[in-house]
Design a protein around this motif. Structure first.
Motif, PDB file in Angstrom:
ATOM      1  N   VAL A  68      20.611  65.972  60.265  1.00 59.98           N
ATOM      2  CA  VAL A  68      21.952  66.260  60.726  1.00 59.98           C
ATOM      3  C   VAL A  68      22.434  67.474  59.943  1.00 59.98           C
ATOM      4  N   ARG A  69      22.915  68.487  60.660  1.00 59.77           N
ATOM      5  CA  ARG A  69      23.468  69.679  60.017  1.00 59.77           C
ATOM      6  C   ARG A  69      24.949  69.718  60.336  1.00 59.77           C
ATOM      7  N   LEU A  70      25.765  69.709  59.296  1.00 65.21           N
ATOM      8  CA  LEU A  70      27.189  69.741  59.511  1.00 65.21           C
ATOM      9  C   LEU A  70      27.879  70.576  58.455  1.00 65.21           C
ATOM     10  N   GLU A  71      29.096  70.960  58.768  1.00 62.92           N
ATOM     11  CA  GLU A  71      29.878  71.783  57.858  1.00 62.92           C
ATOM     12  C   GLU A  71      30.855  70.920  57.083  1.00 62.92           C
ATOM     13  N   VAL A  72      30.991  71.256  55.820  1.00 60.94           N
ATOM     14  CA  VAL A  72      31.906  70.546  54.944  1.00 60.94           C
ATOM     15  C   VAL A  72      32.639  71.574  54.100  1.00 60.94           C
ATOM     16  N   ASP A  73      33.965  71.452  54.020  1.00 64.95           N
ATOM     17  CA  ASP A  73      34.742  72.277  53.094  1.00 64.95           C
ATOM     18  C   ASP A  73      34.859  71.524  51.790  1.00 64.95           C
TER      19      ASP A  73
END
Length: 102
Positions: A54-59
């Motif tokens: 799973v590739r996701l963006e996180v701040d």
């Protein structure tokens, strides 16, 4: 704050249904935004041997927090999609992209 693209690997112990896959992708969709889309990254990649990523963006303020947040998000999405931790153990997350205003 920095935007990190995090890859979280895992393995489905048993086959995943199309409906479970769709539910998982829906739960994670909000974390798949401009950086990962512009790079052409798939949100969920399933391999024939049952492994997935799973590739996701996180701040987050740093890499460590980004990896923790990503793992929490994937774990929660799996659970909400009806997939238990025992059915889909996760591996260690990795930073695969960074977008910072610095």
């Amino acid at each position: 704050m920095t935007t990190f693209v995090i890859t979280v690997p895992g393995t489905f112990i048993s086959d995943i249904t199309d409906s479970a896959r769709s539910a998982l992708e829906r739960k994670l969709a909000s974390q798949h935004t401009d950086v990962s889309k512009s790079e052409g990254l798939n949100l969920l990649t399933l391999n024939e041997d049952g492994t997935f990523s799973v590739r996701l963006e996180v701040d987050a303020p740093d890499r460590y927090e980004a990896e923790l947040d990503a793992t929490r998000l994937v774990s929660a999405a799996l659970k909400e999609a009806g997939i238990t931790e025992a059915d889909a153990p996760l591996g260690p997350p990795a930073v695969t992209g960074i977008n910072s205003d610095l």
